[in-house]
Structures are given as C-alpha cells and as structure tokens.
Design a protein around this motif. Structure first.
Motif, short mmCIF file in Angstrom:
data_model
loop_
_atom_site.label_atom_id
_atom_site.label_comp_id
_atom_site.label_asym_id
_atom_site.label_seq_id
_atom_site.Cartn_x
_atom_site.Cartn_y
_atom_site.Cartn_z
N LYS A 37 0.83 -1.20 0.00
CA LYS A 37 0.00 0.00 0.00
C LYS A 37 0.86 1.26 0.00
O LYS A 37 1.75 1.40 0.83
CB LYS A 37 -0.93 0.01 1.22
CG LYS A 37 -2.00 -1.06 1.20
CD LYS A 37 -2.92 -0.92 2.41
CE LYS A 37 -4.03 -1.98 2.38
NZ LYS A 37 -4.93 -1.85 3.56
N ASN A 131 -8.80 6.06 -2.32
CA ASN A 131 -7.84 5.14 -2.93
C ASN A 131 -8.24 4.85 -4.38
O ASN A 131 -9.29 4.26 -4.64
CB ASN A 131 -7.78 3.83 -2.13
CG ASN A 131 -7.05 4.01 -0.82
OD1 ASN A 131 -5.89 4.42 -0.80
ND2 ASN A 131 -7.72 3.73 0.28
N HIS A 141 -3.14 0.49 -5.19
CA HIS A 141 -3.95 1.70 -5.14
C HIS A 141 -3.07 2.94 -4.97
O HIS A 141 -2.01 2.86 -4.33
CB HIS A 141 -4.96 1.65 -4.00
CG HIS A 141 -6.06 0.66 -4.20
ND1 HIS A 141 -5.90 -0.68 -3.90
CD2 HIS A 141 -7.32 0.80 -4.68
CE1 HIS A 141 -7.01 -1.33 -4.18
NE2 HIS A 141 -7.90 -0.46 -4.64
#
Length: 414
Positions: A37, A131, A141
């Motif tokens: 992430k 996101n 994302h």
C-alpha cells in the motif's frame, strides 16, 4: 614441525580475522521489504475550490433528500485523468465526498467516502483518503488525501463555495530489520517511472518508534534529498539508504558513524542549537547573544510572497512587544547585495537584526533543513524552543494576526 605449526596457526588467524572484518561490514547493512500500500504525501498539497452543484451531479448515489448543500469540482488524479468529485453536506451529519473513480458519470457505494474530524475538538477541519485503483505494478492503489476546511472563505471564493485541498504525491512505505528491531521507512515514489531515487526527493524513517513517520518539514524523521545521502538518527544508530528497489522488493539501509549526521534537530522544549551568522553590517554574530530574551527567529525573503504578507504583523509585533523583552532575528534569504537589502528593509520599516544569506546557507540547507518560507520559530529566554508554528501539533501560531495574540499571551506583562 614447529614452523609448519606456526604457519598453519598464522593462516587460521588471518582467515578468522578476514572473516570477522567481512562480518562487521555485513552487520553494517540492514535489509527489508515494501508494503503493498502506498501512502499519501500530505505535506505538499493543492487547493481546490468546489462550486455549488445540483442534485443531478449525484446520479446513481443514495443521498437522502435532506442534503442541504452540494458542491463539485475535479480532483487531480496522479495516475490518470482528473476525477469528478461532489461534496455532500447534510445538517447535523458528517460531510461526505463522492468521487467518480471509474469515470462512468455516476457514483456507486464504493465511490462514497466519509470525512472525519482531523482533530476531535476542531469542527472545521475534516479529512479522508480516496484510494484510486492502479492496474499494473507492485502497488494496488494510489491514495489521495483530502482535507475540507469547513466555514472557511478566501478572497477568490464566492458565496456557497467550499475549500478543499488534496495530495498529489505518494510515498512507498516498508519495514527494515535493524538490529532485531522493525523500523518503518518511506520514500517518494515516481508514479510514472515506478521507481525510487533515495538521494533525490522526500524520504523518512520512524526514529522514535511510535509507529508513525512524521513527514512535517521540520521533523527529524523526514528530509528532502537534493542529490545527497540523507543520514537519519535512531537513538545512537545512524542510517542512510543504500538501495530502495521496488522491482526487487528490497530495501537496504547502511549504518554510519555519528560524525556523518549533520542535522541539528528542532523540537518544542528542546534548546535551539547555537549558531553563528554575519549581519548586514558585516559583523560576526552568534544567536546566543540574544539569550535572556524572547526571540522570533524568522527565515524569510523579499522574493517570497507569503513572507511579504507577514511583514505588517512583524512590524506591529516589534513595535508592540519590544518593551516586553521581545526581539526578532531575521534570516534573510535574498541574494541581493547587503546594501540593496538594507535599503528595502529601511523602506519597509524593518529595524531588527538581519543575517546575510551567505553566512548561514549550511545551517539552512543541511542542519536545520528549512524547506518552506517563511519558517518561524519562537525561542524562550533560556534558549528553548516554544513553538515551530505547527498548529496541527497544537503549537502556538506564529503567523498573521495570531502571532500578535500568541506573543501577548506568552510574553511577561509590564
């Protein structure tokens, strides 16, 4: 026989020593991996003014009829075309923002984002993270950080407008095992080339082991590399980044000696490190000369529009509070001649001490690492920092009319 024994013993000692040196070198490097992430870089943002919109702009959404105010604009999308967004405000409810992530001119449930208070007791600042899906690559994302300033107006806004700001950059975050301890690190990530260059751009490290990396521009946990190797301090361990390769999912930190750490850390409650400078009259000075006074240390320049907006408040502060043991030390960053700067100072009624830029470049760029202007610090008579003007951290505000209120509250009464 004895000679053979001595030769063998010497060989063993030599090999053992060589192995030990190699092991020490290996121990000076620490490896880790990236998270999947990305993190929004919230320190550099763009302001967006949302304009009043009709209910037709919320096609496909399940917004109750009680919605009292709708505004809309487009958000910058770091990984594609701009995104249509609608801010929804209902009476006695938290604001919502809808973002058309798939560009189908309607809003589904997965395109609705609730905003929350940035600070629990402040009803005027609301934040969320949107996101945006990424199709290819290691990361899934791209986050966009959004802050809404409720009941805030600027000169460029009309009745019914709403002010928001959004992030445009991202950071790749990972974890490195340093001497048996998990340490979080993060780096500016190029969304176009999908690479990290540790010696160029922003990077940070969790130096205080609180699970967060403070990317504030005055934080010792963050720095913007300008074609240089950044060394961070974690306790008595000093580390730089040797490699940050997303393609191989590999992070390598390298250990340094204490002398390689050039930063002078700034924190409220900590004593400001003393430094030397040359004033506009060519006189060598030290900041410690001002011990015993409350000092506003101001990094600024005539070239800087936000700095110019502060001048009326600085003049008023000097006039009003000098008799209450208050001084200003200006760190002037203009690259003109001292004579021309002194002329401009006189024309603007600025009579306090000013440092020549060429006398504190190293302090500004590498020790204090000043990144934005103006940067203003308030120092107590004992030399300790009272404020770095970071309102988001609850520090006294040193800008605009709030500067006058802060000084009136802090400085001793006559």
């Amino acid at each position: 026989m004895n000679l053979k024994f001595l030769a063998l013993r010497f060989a063993i000692i030599f090999l053992t020593t060589a192995f030990s040196v190699s092991a020490v070198r290996a121990d000076g490097e620490y490896t880790g991996q990236f998270d999947t992430k990305l993190v929004a870089f919230t320190e550099d943002t763009e302001r967006v003014i949302f304009k009043p919109a009709s209910r037709d702009s919320l096609r496909g959404s399940k917004v109750p009829d009680e919605a009292v105010h709708l505004t809309s604009n487009r958000l910058i999308n770091p990984v594609g075309a701009s995104l249509v967004a609608v801010l929804v405000e209902e009476q006695d409810a938290k604001p919502l923002i809808f973002v058309d992530l798939n560009a189908d001119n309607s809003f589904g449930d997965d395109e609705k984002f609730a905003l929350r208070r940035e600070v629990s007791d402040n009803p005027y600042l609301w934040i969320t993270t949107v996101n945006v899906p990424m199709k290819d690559g290691f990361f899934t994302h791209c986050p966009i950080y959004i802050r809404y300033f409720r009941d805030y107006q600027t000169d460029k806004m009309t009745v019914g407008d709403r002010l928001l700001e959004q992030s445009t950059g991202v950071l790749a975050r990972g974890t490195v095992d340093v001497k048996g301890k998990k340490v979080a690190v993060q780096y500016a990530y190029g969304l176009e080339d999908k690479k990290i260059t540790p010696n160029i751009g922003w990077l940070g490290i969790d130096a205080d082991d609180d699970g967060e990396i403070d990317m504030n521009k005055l934080s010792p946990e963050a720095a913007r590399a300008a074609d240089e190797t950044i060394v961070f301090r974690i306790g008595q361990t000093y580390l730089s980044t040797k490699k940050a390769d997303v393609g191989r999912n590999q992070i390598v930190l390298r250990e340094h000696q204490a002398k390689d750490y050039k930063r002078k850390e700034l924190a409220v409650g900590r004593e400001l490190p003393d430094f030397s400078f040359v004033d506009l009259d060519g006189k060598k000075r030290r900041f410690s000369e001002f011990r015993g006074k409350y000092v506003l240390l101001d990094f600024w320049g005539f070239w800087c529009p936000p700095c110019l907006k502060e001048l009326p408040y600085l003049r008023e502060a000097y006039k009003r509070f000098q008799s209450r043991n208050f001084e200003i030390v200006g760190m002037n960053t203009d690259k003109y001649t001292p004579e021309s700067i002194k002329k401009n100072l006189e024309q603007n009624g600025m009579t306090w001490t000013q440092a020549r830029h060429d006398s504190f470049i190293n302090l500004k760029d590498y020790e204090f690492r000043i990144e934005s202007f103006p940067t203003t610090l308030l120092i107590a008579p004992d030399g300790k920092i009272l404020s770095l003007s970071r309102q988001e951290k609850g520090e006294p505000d040193l800008r605009g009319k709030d500067l006058l209120e802060t000084l009136d509250e802090i400085l001793p009464k006559k």
